[in-house]
Structures are given as C-alpha cells and as structure tokens.
Design an enzyme around this catalytic site. Structure first.
Site, mmCIF file in Angstrom:
data_model
loop_
_atom_site.group_PDB
_atom_site.id
_atom_site.type_symbol
_atom_site.label_atom_id
_atom_site.label_comp_id
_atom_site.label_asym_id
_atom_site.label_seq_id
_atom_site.Cartn_x
_atom_site.Cartn_y
_atom_site.Cartn_z
ATOM 1 N N ARG A 55 -82.557 76.941 -35.022
ATOM 2 C CA ARG A 55 -82.169 77.065 -33.607
ATOM 3 C C ARG A 55 -80.859 76.306 -33.448
ATOM 4 O O ARG A 55 -80.372 75.658 -34.359
ATOM 5 C CB ARG A 55 -83.265 76.598 -32.652
ATOM 6 C CG ARG A 55 -84.208 75.542 -33.088
ATOM 7 C CD ARG A 55 -83.658 74.162 -33.157
ATOM 8 N NE ARG A 55 -82.892 73.787 -31.997
ATOM 9 C CZ ARG A 55 -81.887 72.949 -32.021
ATOM 10 N NH1 ARG A 55 -81.502 72.388 -33.163
ATOM 11 N NH2 ARG A 55 -81.214 72.639 -30.934
ATOM 12 N N GLY A 56 -80.307 76.415 -32.210
ATOM 13 C CA GLY A 56 -78.966 75.880 -31.995
ATOM 14 C C GLY A 56 -77.994 77.028 -32.206
ATOM 15 O O GLY A 56 -78.082 77.753 -33.218
ATOM 16 N N ARG A 98 -82.971 86.405 -29.761
ATOM 17 C CA ARG A 98 -82.763 85.447 -28.657
ATOM 18 C C ARG A 98 -81.542 85.917 -27.854
ATOM 19 O O ARG A 98 -80.523 86.262 -28.440
ATOM 20 C CB ARG A 98 -82.540 84.021 -29.177
ATOM 21 C CG ARG A 98 -83.788 83.429 -29.821
ATOM 22 C CD ARG A 98 -83.669 81.938 -30.023
ATOM 23 N NE ARG A 98 -83.922 81.189 -28.813
ATOM 24 C CZ ARG A 98 -83.712 79.877 -28.713
ATOM 25 N NH1 ARG A 98 -83.233 79.192 -29.730
ATOM 26 N NH2 ARG A 98 -83.978 79.234 -27.587
ATOM 27 N N ASP A 246 -74.532 77.100 -25.327
ATOM 28 C CA ASP A 246 -74.927 78.383 -25.930
ATOM 29 C C ASP A 246 -74.010 79.519 -25.539
ATOM 30 O O ASP A 246 -73.914 80.520 -26.241
ATOM 31 C CB ASP A 246 -76.366 78.721 -25.537
ATOM 32 C CG ASP A 246 -77.319 77.818 -26.286
ATOM 33 O OD1 ASP A 246 -77.488 76.664 -25.869
ATOM 34 O OD2 ASP A 246 -77.838 78.249 -27.329
ATOM 35 N N ASN A 256 -76.623 75.941 -21.351
ATOM 36 C CA ASN A 256 -77.145 75.088 -22.423
ATOM 37 C C ASN A 256 -78.616 74.830 -22.131
ATOM 38 O O ASN A 256 -79.160 75.298 -21.120
ATOM 39 C CB ASN A 256 -76.353 73.784 -22.506
ATOM 40 C CG ASN A 256 -76.689 72.983 -23.757
ATOM 41 O OD1 ASN A 256 -76.711 73.544 -24.857
ATOM 42 N ND2 ASN A 256 -76.979 71.704 -23.628
ATOM 43 N N LYS A 257 -79.254 74.101 -23.006
ATOM 44 C CA LYS A 257 -80.690 73.839 -22.896
ATOM 45 C C LYS A 257 -81.102 73.436 -21.488
ATOM 46 O O LYS A 257 -80.390 72.677 -20.821
ATOM 47 C CB LYS A 257 -81.044 72.732 -23.898
ATOM 48 C CG LYS A 257 -82.475 72.281 -23.928
ATOM 49 C CD LYS A 257 -83.477 73.402 -24.096
ATOM 50 C CE LYS A 257 -83.171 74.321 -25.246
ATOM 51 N NZ LYS A 257 -83.974 75.566 -25.209
HETATM 52 O O1 MRU Z 1 -83.443 76.534 -27.746
HETATM 53 P P1 MRU Z 1 -82.500 75.847 -28.687
HETATM 54 O O2 MRU Z 1 -83.103 74.665 -29.358
HETATM 55 O O3 MRU Z 1 -81.869 76.808 -29.644
HETATM 56 O O4 MRU Z 1 -81.341 75.303 -27.730
HETATM 57 C C1 MRU Z 1 -80.252 74.674 -28.332
HETATM 58 C C2 MRU Z 1 -79.253 74.168 -27.364
HETATM 59 O O5 MRU Z 1 -79.371 74.342 -26.170
HETATM 60 C C3 MRU Z 1 -78.034 73.518 -27.942
HETATM 61 O O6 MRU Z 1 -77.567 72.502 -27.110
HETATM 62 C C4 MRU Z 1 -76.938 74.584 -28.113
HETATM 63 O O7 MRU Z 1 -77.424 75.671 -28.826
HETATM 64 C C5 MRU Z 1 -75.719 74.034 -28.775
HETATM 65 S S1 MRU Z 1 -75.987 73.688 -30.474
HETATM 66 C C6 MRU Z 1 -74.547 73.065 -31.129
#
Ligand code: MRU
Length: 356
Positions: A55-56, A98, A246, A256-257
C-alpha cells in the site's frame, strides 16, 4: 562488526532475480512479522493491492508496473493484436484494485504506452522494453523520494518536532518514503528530530508501519492516537507537519489517508506549517479539484471489528468508512516535489513543472 539488517535494508517492492514474481513485504503482518511474499498471478497482485499487503501510492504504482510486466510475459503469443488485447484486459483489472491513488493508473498507462509505441516490434522485444520501463519506474521512485527528502529538509531545523499521519514512509514507496524522506535524511545528518506518528484509525498504518519503520531506523518517534494531535500541537511540540498524498488535483487540493484534512485544520489553527510531499507523478491535472477525486470506501468491519478481540460496535449500527479525505489547498503551506517546494497559487506552480 557488520550492521544488523533491518526492514530498512529491504526494498518494499522488487522483481525476483529470475523475473518470475513480484516480491513484496506483506505489510498486513507488520510489525509482528516481516515476511516476503511472491506474487505471480493477476489475482494475487490484485488481492495484495486491495488487501493492503502492499500500500502507499508510489509502492502500488511500482507493484502494478512489475505486475503487468509479469502478466504480459505469461501471455504466450507472438501476435501483437492478441498481446495488446490481453495486456489491456490485465491493465483494466489491476487498475480496479484501488481507486484513489493516481500512481496506480499512472504506472499502468506508462506501461501501456511502451506496448502501443512499439507496435511494429516483435512481442519478445516489447517484453524486454516493458521490463526496462518497470525497473525505471522503480528507480525513479527511489531518486524522486531522495530529492523530496532534500527539499523537505530545507523546511525544518535541528531538534524540530514533526508530526506525520498514516504511512508515507519507506513502506509506502520503494525506499525513503515521501513524508519520511526529510526525516531519514535529517537522521543521517544528525538533526535530532522528534517525530509524532498519528496511529491512523482504522487500519493503523501510523502505529503498525510508521512508528515501526522510524524506530527501526533509530529515529526518536512517539506514537499518538489521532485525537491527540491537537494536544501535542498546543503543547508546542510540533514545528511542522509532513504528510504524503494519493492524488493532487489541478487546484492543489490533495487526497490522502482519512484524517489528514483534520490534521491540516489543526495545523492552521496553531500556525504550524503543513507540507504535502508529492512526487510529481501524483499530480493529476486531469482532475480539476478535490471534489472530483474518487474516494475509496472500505468494509465496515475495519471500523467495528478489526484489531479488537470482539466486535466493538452494536450489531447493525450504520458505519461509514472512507479511506481517504481531501485537504483543501488553502490549508497547504507547500507541496514538496522532486523539483522543489511548490507554493500557492498551485495552478501556476504546476504549470511551471517540467513536461507540463
Ligand atoms: O490506504 P493506504 O495505506 O494505501 O494509504 C496510504 C496513504 O494515504 C499515504 O499517505 C499515501 O499513499 C502517500 S504514500 C507516499
């Protein structure tokens, strides 16, 4: 004496030596177990992305690039039209895993361009080019994160307190991370930062991943629940916030998250600079504003059951579980990219980027 190997010595995503599998660290097992898993089929790659084993935003992009190469390799045909049709089918499928992080479709489109730009070449030659492109996407990610770290480091000083949300760390990229890159570079140079990692409900990326990787790298990190950010800011312990993203819309709004926009609102209230770290591959000029970004919604059980010994919500209660939120561009002090720190107005700043 040889330095003990830690999670930081392992690339988050790689292609195995034989070019037969995408190798990832299974992030759902961290911090308890560090296990590498090998992904070979379209379903394994899709599931690994959907289930957040990888993820990320940048790490998902690199996984998709290596993944589509593997799937193209297993398509046993010399016929270009059949090859392209199969490639596109796999591309659509992986892209559906996703919706929010633009890096996934960005990497897949980049791989598709290799196929369409070389339609006159024999399929085996296209395959070699696809492998090269996937490796380039990975190498670029490492270079870009390092540059983000260098620019980010100019925004803070020795001994600063830094707050971060979710995991935009090494585990979200191939190496360094985005929001953590200034922290790691500062660590190499003896900056002595104090980092606060929001635990990041409901999937605990901050607790399980950020606190884990920063502690493994010897960074002074303190884990807090999401609802404690205001307290540490009010206490004067936070000099800057660094988060990842993201997708950045054309007006500078940033997905973002979930919880990130709340942190930005708090930072504005306390007069703390709020920086979004973003490889330019995350800037999506085709999306005009944050309202146009599709936000992934995930299963209710992540809120009511996951991590608990027993269900912690009444049966049948309504649950809303958006995985991301949008931070309004007006709350963002700067966007740290591999080309420098962009300042508002962001539309103008994006137009000045190379290739835009
Ligand atoms: O749901 P996730 O864990 O994939 O979410 C990740 C994030 O929100 C990160 O902050 C984002 O992808 C940036 S990663 C460099």
């Amino acid at each position: 004496m040889e330095k003990e190997k830690t999670i930081m010595d392992q690339d988050t995503v790689s292609l195995d030596d034989e070019g037969n599998a995408v190798v990832i660290i299974d992030q759902t097992l961290l911090p308890g177990r560090t296990e590498l898993i090998r992904l070979k089929t379209a379903e394994e790659i899709w599931d690994a992305i959907y289930l957040l084993k990888v993820r990320g935003a940048p790490a998902i992009g690199v996984t998709a690039a290596f993944g589509i190469y593997l799937l193209a390799k297993s398509c046993k045909t010399e016929n270009y039209d059949i090859f392209l049709a199969e490639f596109r089918k796999n591309k659509e499928y992986l892209d559906s895993s996703r919706p929010t992080a633009v890096n996934l479709s960005w990497a897949l489109k980049r791989m598709e361009r290799v196929v369409t730009d070389h339609a006159s070449l024999p399929v085996p030659q296209i395959l070699s080019l696809l492998k090269k492109e996937a490796e380039e996407i990975r190498d670029e990610d490492i270079r870009v994160c390092r540059r983000i770290g260098e620019y980010g480091l100019t925004l803070v000083k020795k001994g600063d307190g830094i707050l971060t949300h979710c995991n935009a760390g090494q585990l979200a990229t191939v190496r360094y991370g985005t929001a953590t890159a200034p922290i790691y570079l500062g660590q190499e140079k003896g900056y002595g930062f104090h980092v606060f990692a929001d635990e990041t409900r409901p999937l605990l990326q901050g607790a399980r991943l950020t606190a884990f990787e920063l502690a493994s790298a010897g960074v002074d990190v303190t884990l807090i629940c999401d609802n404690m950010a205001s307290t540490v800011m009010k206490n004067g312990w936070v000099n800057a916030v660094f988060v990842g993203c993201d997708r950045v819309a054309a007006n500078g709004d940033t997905a973002n998250k979930i919880g990130t926009s709340g942190v930005a609102i708090l930072a504005a209230h306390y007069g703390i600079p709020f920086y979004v770290c973003a490889p330019t591959s995350t800037i999506d000029l085709a999306t005009p504003t944050g309202a146009d970004i599709r936000i992934e919604e995930r299963k209710p059980e992540e809120v009511s059951e996951m991590w608990y010994r027993e269900r912690m919500a009444p049966d049948g209660v309504k649950i809303f579980n958006p995985a991301f939120d949008v931070t309004d561009h007006s709350l963002i002090t700067g966007i740290v990219t591999e080309y420098g720190v962009l300042r508002p107005p962001y539309e103008e700043a994006f137009r000045s980027l190379p290739g835009r």
